[in-house]
Design a protein around this motif. Structure first.
Motif, mmCIF file in Angstrom:
data_model
loop_
_atom_site.group_PDB
_atom_site.id
_atom_site.type_symbol
_atom_site.label_atom_id
_atom_site.label_comp_id
_atom_site.label_asym_id
_atom_site.label_seq_id
_atom_site.Cartn_x
_atom_site.Cartn_y
_atom_site.Cartn_z
ATOM 1 N N ILE A 187 -21.553 61.964 -87.298
ATOM 2 C CA ILE A 187 -22.984 62.637 -87.679
ATOM 3 C C ILE A 187 -22.885 64.215 -88.305
ATOM 4 C CG2 ILE A 187 -25.079 63.107 -86.606
ATOM 5 C CD1 ILE A 187 -24.747 60.847 -85.046
ATOM 6 N N PHE A 228 -29.773 66.888 -83.425
ATOM 7 C CA PHE A 228 -30.755 66.032 -82.833
ATOM 8 C C PHE A 228 -31.812 66.829 -82.271
ATOM 9 C CE2 PHE A 228 -28.011 62.554 -82.738
ATOM 10 C CZ PHE A 228 -28.569 61.268 -82.498
ATOM 11 N N LEU A 284 -30.684 62.296 -89.485
ATOM 12 C CA LEU A 284 -30.731 61.346 -88.813
ATOM 13 C C LEU A 284 -31.198 59.915 -89.366
ATOM 14 C CD1 LEU A 284 -31.902 63.077 -85.608
ATOM 15 C CD2 LEU A 284 -29.660 62.451 -86.193
ATOM 16 N N LEU A 300 -33.357 57.743 -80.561
ATOM 17 C CA LEU A 300 -32.404 57.092 -81.253
ATOM 18 C C LEU A 300 -32.428 55.614 -81.148
ATOM 19 C CD1 LEU A 300 -29.172 57.233 -82.017
ATOM 20 C CD2 LEU A 300 -28.513 56.955 -79.646
#
Lengths: 304, 304
Positions: B189, B208, B222, B258
């Motif tokens: 990520i 995040f 994301l 998520l």
């Protein structure tokens, strides 16, 4: 002598077969699949045909019936929508059991074919196996410790509907975009060939024939097919790592060159620990379904 | 009273735990993993620590030891190369059994964590489950009928090494190109975020946090991660169709956003028959391994 029936229910015909309890096929026949009236004639027709056979052959000791069905089937034999047959949710062991008075085990047709190949075909001698069926569509079946993995919703082994190309703009028969089936089935291979410049009325066999005869254009089509097959089968084997992968379905008549092509790309894409997975061609052809259906019933209803 | 040990062997520490036979954790401790001399001290160190504990706690009735190991492990407990530990092929039940005089069951660490979550965590109450571990890498474990599916070469559930992007030019730790792990792990990520214009020293948690605080750039990263996760998990479920998917590992601390993001894309990519698969977050954190290891031993060596 004890007997067992294997039934392979397709969209146009039903294949029926009688086996001895040790797995010898002693008789094989077909009846048409009558899909009118929401498919309500199908199970009664099968029951009548099996009862006729028992009567004419004088069979008394029948262990049970195994049946493969073209749709998702749970481990309990509940089918959840068979579009081709007009069926919704149906409890096959209950319905066909009531019509015949015999114990019934049901599975998805591709899963049942996998069990057949595991038992008497290309997967013999292995403990775990994945069958990849390259036909009009792409199907699959997962055998683990000699048993079908049906899946919680009957969808284990639906490997033809893994996403291979997230950028695809044409829709798959299932409603999604970019499924394996759109590239690696007989129809998918023809679709790709057309995109790569081939004429309209070509068959999948024509493409393999042209490639074998040296056509660079046909070889380029197949190279793309092999790359897709090797990649997606490697992905399957990262989820379920089998002893063997067996390639079946009409496209598998292409034989060794197909197997070689797949394995070339598989080696490139597979996780190193699983690199020793063995490949073979399916051996039972159209009989895989009746063999597997019989084995499904035998493993449920026979003593040993 | 009967007891059982669960051991989670990692590259830097070994987590050890003592459970009662009904699955209550009564003591937990750690020792360092000594990887010098080809990893030859590891099993003797574990044996000594367990024997010390038995002596000091006065345990006499121990059913056995379960152990999770960071590498491919077959159903027989044979490990095939643990790069981090310096191990080649090793028969863990035999070696650790000889050192302790107790029956030993071994499994891959991700598989064993899956069994832990199935038993006492996010997968409780299901019959079949896939654990997706999003940590430094991406791991997975497949539970079928309450049992780990190890795979013929110990590689079932190696879902972090499915190919997600065949055009990738950077190499994955496994030697291949374009693995799930390169996009969906914590490091993956961050790698993607950098490619999309973020600064060097960012952590996965930062991304995040920034997205939660409204950064459109972080949200875009994301969104791409969710799309990849939804797609590859849908592919996993076309091979093995579970009742539940449980999301664990450090990245899963992001929680509900998520889960929502993954499910949004999963619905788009999943085969219709399996659309009802339920999702949840892992609940046991770093203890999943010792719980699962204990359960592995209990299901092999306990009476019931």
């Amino acid at each position: 002598m004890q007997y067992c029936f294997g039934v392979d229910l397709g969209g146009t015909t039903v294949k029926l077969a009688c086996f001895t309890a040790d797995g010898t096929l002693i008789r094989k026949w077909e009846i048409p699949t009558v899909v009118t009236d929401g498919g309500s004639h199908i199970l009664p027709d099968i029951a009548a045909s099996l009862k006729d056979y028992c009567r004419s052959a004088g069979l008394t000791e029948v262990l049970g019936i195994g049946i493969g069905v073209p749709g998702p089937v749970t481990g309990q034999g509940i089918v959840n929508r068979c579009v081709n047959l007009g069926w919704g949710v149906l409890d096959i062991p209950k319905e066909l059991g009531a019509l015949t008075g015999l114990p019934v085990a049901a599975g998805n047709d591709a899963d049942v074919a996998a069990l057949g190949e595991y038992w008497k075909g290309g997967g013999q001698g292995s403990d775990s196996m994945v069958l990849v069926t390259l036909g009009t569509g792409v199907g699959g079946g997962i055998i683990h410790g000699g048993q079908i993995i049906h899946g919680a919703h009957g969808a284990s082994g639906e490997i033809g509907h893994m996403v291979l190309n997230r950028h695809e703009t044409e829709r798959c028969g299932c409603g999604k975009y970019g499924c394996v089936e759109q590239y690696c089935s007989a129809t998918g291979i023809v679709r790709m060939a057309k995109k790569m410049g081939f004429a309209e009325n070509l068959t999948c066999k024509d493409i393999f024939d042209k490639a074998a005869a040296g056509s660079a254009k046909a070889q380029a089509v197949l190279e793309q097919v092999y790359a897709y097959l090797g990649e997606f089968i490697a992905n399957v084997c990262c989820v379920f790592d089998p002893e063997m992968v067996v390639i079946g379905g009409g496209v598998s008549k292409a034989g060794q060159p197909l197997l070689d092509g797949i394995q070339r790309y598989f080696s490139q894409y597979i996780f190193h620990a699983a690199a020793d997975i063995r490949f073979s061609l399916a051996q039972l052809g159209n009989d895989a379904g009746v063999y597997g259906a019989c084995k499904l019933a035998l493993s449920r209803f026979s003593e040993k």
